[in-house]
Write a protein that holds these residues in place. Structure first.
Motif, short mmCIF file in Angstrom:
data_model
loop_
_atom_site.label_atom_id
_atom_site.label_comp_id
_atom_site.label_asym_id
_atom_site.label_seq_id
_atom_site.Cartn_x
_atom_site.Cartn_y
_atom_site.Cartn_z
N LEU A 12 9.14 1.23 2.50
CA LEU A 12 10.08 1.85 1.58
C LEU A 12 9.76 3.34 1.54
O LEU A 12 8.75 3.74 0.97
N GLN A 13 10.59 4.13 2.20
CA GLN A 13 10.45 5.58 2.19
C GLN A 13 11.17 6.11 0.96
O GLN A 13 12.37 5.89 0.80
N ARG A 68 5.64 6.89 0.91
CA ARG A 68 6.06 5.78 1.76
C ARG A 68 5.22 4.56 1.43
O ARG A 68 3.99 4.58 1.60
N LEU A 69 5.88 3.53 0.96
CA LEU A 69 5.20 2.28 0.66
C LEU A 69 5.26 1.35 1.88
O LEU A 69 6.26 1.35 2.60
N SER A 70 4.21 0.59 2.07
CA SER A 70 4.16 -0.40 3.14
C SER A 70 3.91 -1.77 2.54
O SER A 70 3.25 -1.90 1.51
N CYS A 71 4.43 -2.79 3.20
CA CYS A 71 4.22 -4.17 2.79
C CYS A 71 3.89 -4.98 4.04
O CYS A 71 4.75 -5.21 4.87
N SER A 129 0.85 -1.19 0.00
CA SER A 129 0.00 0.00 0.00
C SER A 129 0.89 1.23 0.00
O SER A 129 2.10 1.13 0.23
N GLY A 130 0.27 2.38 -0.28
CA GLY A 130 1.00 3.64 -0.18
C GLY A 130 1.40 4.27 -1.51
O GLY A 130 1.97 5.36 -1.52
N VAL A 184 3.27 3.65 -8.51
CA VAL A 184 3.87 4.93 -8.14
C VAL A 184 4.05 5.73 -9.43
O VAL A 184 4.68 5.25 -10.38
N THR A 185 3.48 6.92 -9.48
CA THR A 185 3.59 7.78 -10.64
C THR A 185 4.16 9.13 -10.20
O THR A 185 3.61 9.77 -9.31
#
Length: 119
Positions: free
Chosen positions: A81-82, A19-22, A7-8, A115-116
């Motif tokens: 992942l920031q 910031r992506l979360s897994c 997500s994110g 992510v764009t």
């Protein structure tokens, strides 16, 4: 079995951050490493970063070194992942993946999050 949910992702202007979360669930007690990869349509999958689940040793692709930071929350089985100083060339679908044990391979993958980065 392990399930991974990212997500994110989203749309951000160049220079911005995401910031992506897994989130990992299932048989996660022996997790060895979590990694992030990315792939745009028609392109090869690209390694981004990885973190050792115990000890927290990290590794980054040269293209993101100094801009991205990988981390994890062992108690909640979640990796992050920031992504800072984003560039249009960072536009991709980002996937998290998990190595379930030492000496293993990335056996489990999430569904990906877009992510764009606009210029």
């Amino acid at each position: 079995q392990v399930q991974l949910v990212e997500s994110g992702g989203g749309l951000v202007q160049a220079g911005g951050s995401l910031r992506l979360s897994c989130s990992a669930s299932g048989r996660t007690f022996s997790t060895y490493r979590m990694g992030w990869f990315r792939r745009a349509p028609g392109k090869e999958r690209e390694y981004v970063a990885a973190i050792r689940w115990i000890g927290g040793y990290t590794d980054y692709a040269d293209s993101v070194k100094g801009r991205f930071t990988i981390s994890r929350d062992n108690a909640n089985n979640t990796g992050y992942l920031q992504m800072n100083s984003l560039k249009p060339e960072d536009t991709d679908v980002y996937y998290c993946a998990l190595v379930p044990h030492r000496g293993g391979t990335y056996d489990y993958w999430g569904q990906g999050t877009q992510v764009t980065v606009s210029s």
